[in-house]
Design an enzyme around this catalytic site. Structure first.
Site, PDB file in Angstrom:
ATOM      1  N   ASN A   7       0.855  -1.192   0.000  1.00 34.51           N
ATOM      2  CA  ASN A   7       0.000   0.000   0.000  1.00 34.51           C
ATOM      3  C   ASN A   7       0.894   1.246   0.000  1.00 34.51           C
ATOM      4  OD1 ASN A   7      -1.413   2.290   1.077  1.00 34.51           O
ATOM      5  ND2 ASN A   7      -3.069   0.934   1.687  1.00 34.51           N
ATOM      6  N   ASP A   9      -0.164   4.510  -0.179  1.00 38.45           N
ATOM      7  CA  ASP A   9      -0.879   5.755   0.164  1.00 38.45           C
ATOM      8  C   ASP A   9       0.037   6.796   0.808  1.00 38.45           C
ATOM      9  OD1 ASP A   9      -3.242   4.641  -0.669  1.00 38.45           O
ATOM     10  OD2 ASP A   9      -3.974   4.162   1.340  1.00 38.45           O
ATOM     11  N   HIS A  10       0.940   6.312   1.683  1.00 38.78           N
ATOM     12  CA  HIS A  10       1.717   7.278   2.460  1.00 38.78           C
ATOM     13  C   HIS A  10       2.892   7.884   1.700  1.00 38.78           C
ATOM     14  CE1 HIS A  10      -1.073   6.906   5.560  1.00 38.78           C
ATOM     15  NE2 HIS A  10      -0.873   5.604   5.699  1.00 38.78           N
ATOM     16  N   ARG A  18       3.969  18.798   0.969  1.00 37.27           N
ATOM     17  CA  ARG A  18       4.568  19.960   0.302  1.00 37.27           C
ATOM     18  C   ARG A  18       3.693  20.504  -0.829  1.00 37.27           C
ATOM     19  NH1 ARG A  18      10.068  21.517   1.095  1.00 37.27           N
ATOM     20  NH2 ARG A  18      10.134  21.489   3.350  1.00 37.27           N
ATOM     21  N   HIS A  43      -5.724   3.718  -1.790  1.00 38.12           N
ATOM     22  CA  HIS A  43      -7.057   4.016  -1.262  1.00 38.12           C
ATOM     23  C   HIS A  43      -7.451   5.414  -1.755  1.00 38.12           C
ATOM     24  CE1 HIS A  43      -9.722   4.210   2.653  1.00 38.12           C
ATOM     25  NE2 HIS A  43     -10.395   4.510   1.553  1.00 38.12           N
ATOM     26  N   ARG A  45      -9.611   7.964  -1.117  1.00 36.18           N
ATOM     27  CA  ARG A  45     -10.541   8.376  -0.052  1.00 36.18           C
ATOM     28  C   ARG A  45     -11.449   9.493  -0.540  1.00 36.18           C
ATOM     29  NH1 ARG A  45      -9.020   6.680   5.433  1.00 36.18           N
ATOM     30  NH2 ARG A  45     -10.743   8.019   6.019  1.00 36.18           N
ATOM     31  N   ARG A  49      -7.223  12.633   0.859  1.00 29.21           N
ATOM     32  CA  ARG A  49      -6.140  13.126   1.713  1.00 29.21           C
ATOM     33  C   ARG A  49      -4.758  12.612   1.298  1.00 29.21           C
ATOM     34  NH1 ARG A  49      -7.319   9.913   7.323  1.00 29.21           N
ATOM     35  NH2 ARG A  49      -9.298  10.983   7.140  1.00 29.21           N
ATOM     36  N   GLU A  70      -8.778   0.561  -3.067  1.00 29.90           N
ATOM     37  CA  GLU A  70      -9.693   0.569  -1.920  1.00 29.90           C
ATOM     38  C   GLU A  70     -10.639   1.754  -2.056  1.00 29.90           C
ATOM     39  OE1 GLU A  70      -6.473  -1.124   1.354  1.00 29.90           O
ATOM     40  OE2 GLU A  70      -7.345   0.861   1.594  1.00 29.90           O
ATOM     41  N   THR A 100      -7.167   6.492  10.246  1.00 34.08           N
ATOM     42  CA  THR A 100      -7.028   5.384   9.303  1.00 34.08           C
ATOM     43  C   THR A 100      -8.289   4.514   9.421  1.00 34.08           C
ATOM     44  OG1 THR A 100      -5.639   3.502   8.662  1.00 34.08           O
ATOM     45  CG2 THR A 100      -5.729   4.001  11.013  1.00 34.08           C
ATOM     46  N   THR A 101      -8.424   3.500   8.551  1.00 39.08           N
ATOM     47  CA  THR A 101      -9.632   2.658   8.572  1.00 39.08           C
ATOM     48  C   THR A 101      -9.703   1.916   9.916  1.00 39.08           C
ATOM     49  OG1 THR A 101      -9.125   2.343   6.250  1.00 39.08           O
ATOM     50  CG2 THR A 101     -10.947   1.065   7.140  1.00 39.08           C
ATOM     51  N   GLU A 151     -11.107  -9.387   3.067  1.00 41.77           N
ATOM     52  CA  GLU A 151      -9.846  -9.004   3.697  1.00 41.77           C
ATOM     53  C   GLU A 151     -10.136  -8.817   5.178  1.00 41.77           C
ATOM     54  OE1 GLU A 151      -7.227  -6.303   1.749  1.00 41.77           O
ATOM     55  OE2 GLU A 151      -6.416  -5.548   3.645  1.00 41.77           O
ATOM     56  N   HIS A 192      -3.868  -4.424   7.757  1.00 40.92           N
ATOM     57  CA  HIS A 192      -3.991  -3.286   8.673  1.00 40.92           C
ATOM     58  C   HIS A 192      -3.088  -3.419   9.888  1.00 40.92           C
ATOM     59  CE1 HIS A 192      -5.435   0.335  10.533  1.00 40.92           C
ATOM     60  NE2 HIS A 192      -5.909   0.615   9.329  1.00 40.92           N
ATOM     61  N   GLY A 193      -2.206  -2.443  10.016  1.00 41.36           N
ATOM     62  CA  GLY A 193      -1.330  -2.346  11.179  1.00 41.36           C
ATOM     63  C   GLY A 193      -0.231  -3.387  11.232  1.00 41.36           C
ATOM     64  N   HIS A 215       1.590   1.284   5.993  1.00 46.62           N
ATOM     65  CA  HIS A 215       2.249   2.264   6.844  1.00 46.62           C
ATOM     66  C   HIS A 215       3.621   1.804   7.326  1.00 46.62           C
ATOM     67  CE1 HIS A 215       2.976   4.755  10.432  1.00 46.62           C
ATOM     68  NE2 HIS A 215       2.391   5.686   9.707  1.00 46.62           N
TER      69      HIS A 215
HETATM   70  N1  PXP Z   1      -5.927  -3.128   3.992  1.00 47.13           N
HETATM   71  C1  PXP Z   1      -6.928  -2.223   4.004  1.00 47.13           C
HETATM   72  C2  PXP Z   1      -8.261  -2.658   3.488  1.00 47.13           C
HETATM   73  C3  PXP Z   1      -6.720  -0.899   4.435  1.00 47.13           C
HETATM   74  O1  PXP Z   1      -7.730  -0.020   4.446  1.00 47.13           O
HETATM   75  C4  PXP Z   1      -5.415  -0.528   4.850  1.00 47.13           C
HETATM   76  C5  PXP Z   1      -5.145   0.874   5.283  1.00 47.13           C
HETATM   77  O2  PXP Z   1      -5.418   1.758   4.257  1.00 47.13           O
HETATM   78  C6  PXP Z   1      -4.400  -1.500   4.803  1.00 47.13           C
HETATM   79  C7  PXP Z   1      -4.682  -2.793   4.397  1.00 47.13           C
HETATM   80  C8  PXP Z   1      -2.992  -1.171   5.175  1.00 47.13           C
HETATM   81  O3  PXP Z   1      -2.881  -0.834   6.524  1.00 47.13           O
HETATM   82  P1  PXP Z   1      -1.519  -0.291   7.082  1.00 47.13           P
HETATM   83  O4  PXP Z   1      -1.222   0.989   6.374  1.00 47.13           O
HETATM   84  O5  PXP Z   1      -1.776  -0.108   8.545  1.00 47.13           O
HETATM   85  O6  PXP Z   1      -0.485  -1.350   6.794  1.00 47.13           O
END
Ligand code: PXP
Length: 240
Positions: A7, A9-10, A18, A43, A45, A49, A70, A100-101, A151, A192-193, A215
């Site tokens: 993922n 996103d970050h 910036r 994702h 959103r 963001r 996502e 976060t979700t 998931e 997640h996490g 993340h």
């Molecule tokens: N899976 C889903 C469905 C999520 O929404 C997220 C967070 O956007 C993740 C996985 C990844 O989570 P993390 O960034 O905590 O690894």
């Protein structure tokens, strides 16, 4: 063979800090793929963001990258996703104020809406997944909704492990849900996490076919580089 979805996103979060162009999520997607990611997760959103529409369009137009998009159940987001045409869709709950979700979808409350959305993506031959808590009841509902995959939200499990609390019941719940889902013909993903330790613990569950991790990978890459961190995860995932 278990798969790793990265993922990114970050990467967009850092770029947006910036308001300019660097670091570029498209470059990150290509780089992650080259480093061994089996798919890329982004994702889109409602508040945009991190990932923006143009990022999603560019990343999804890469023929050699499998993209898992996502999205929430918001009508406009669903319409955008149908236009963007990712390889995979993962429907997640979204709450404007969350960092976060925070948990899985409420399948009981959103059954009808989800069924319609799932059938729209399935008609376009887009593999569709529901982000849910590790609950036997939710797995049974997911099956009735004719989704391809579930998931499992691993956030609670990851928090217990990180805070050195007893995680065995939560791990059992994830395992039980995974076994039932697989038995019902649903493909099982987890996310997640997750970090190295929590991923290693979950690789013991044979039924989990895909991990989606964001993340920790991006954060750890600040010290060790994206290529190295992805390779470390691939080794962990392959070790079972
Ligand atoms: N899976 C889903 C469905 C999520 O929404 C997220 C967070 O956007 C993740 C996985 C990844 O989570 P993390 O960034 O905590 O690894």
């Amino acid at each position: 063979m278990k798969r790793l979805g990265v993922n990114i996103d970050h990467v967009a979060t850092v770029r947006n800090a910036r308001g300019e162009f660097h670091p570029d999520p498209l470059f990150a997607a290509k780089f992650a793929k080259k480093s061994g990611a089996d798919s890329i997760t982004i994702h889109l959103r409602e508040d945009r963001r991190h990932i923006k529409d143009l990022d999603a369009k560019k990343i999804c137009s890469q023929k050699n990258i499998l993209v898992n998009l996502e999205i929430s159940t918001n009508d406009n987001i669903v319409k955008s996703a149908l236009k963007i045409k990712p390889n995979f869709i993962c429907i997640v709950p979204e709450n404007r104020k969350e960092v976060t979700t925070e948990g899985g979808l409420n399948l009981v409350r959103n059954k009808l809406k989800l069924k319609k959305i799932i059938s729209r993506f399935k008609k376009k031959k887009i593999r569709t997944s529901l982000f849910i808590n590790p609950s036997v009841n939710d797995i049974k509902i997911a099956k009735k909704l004719e989704v391809d995959c579930i998931e499992i939200h691993t956030g609670h499990f990851a928090n217990l492990v990180k805070s050195k609390k007893n995680y065995s019941n939560e791990l059992k719940r994830i395992k039980k849900s995974s076994i039932l889902a697989k038995k019902l013909g649903l493909e099982v993903h987890a996310g997640h996490g997750l970090d190295y330790k929590t991923t290693r613990l979950l690789t013991k569950i044979r039924e989990i076919e895909e991990f989606n991790i964001g993340h920790f990978i991006i954060g750890e890459s600040i010290f060790y580089g994206l290529n190295k961190v992805i390779k470390n995860f691939k080794k962990i995932i392959k070790s079972r």
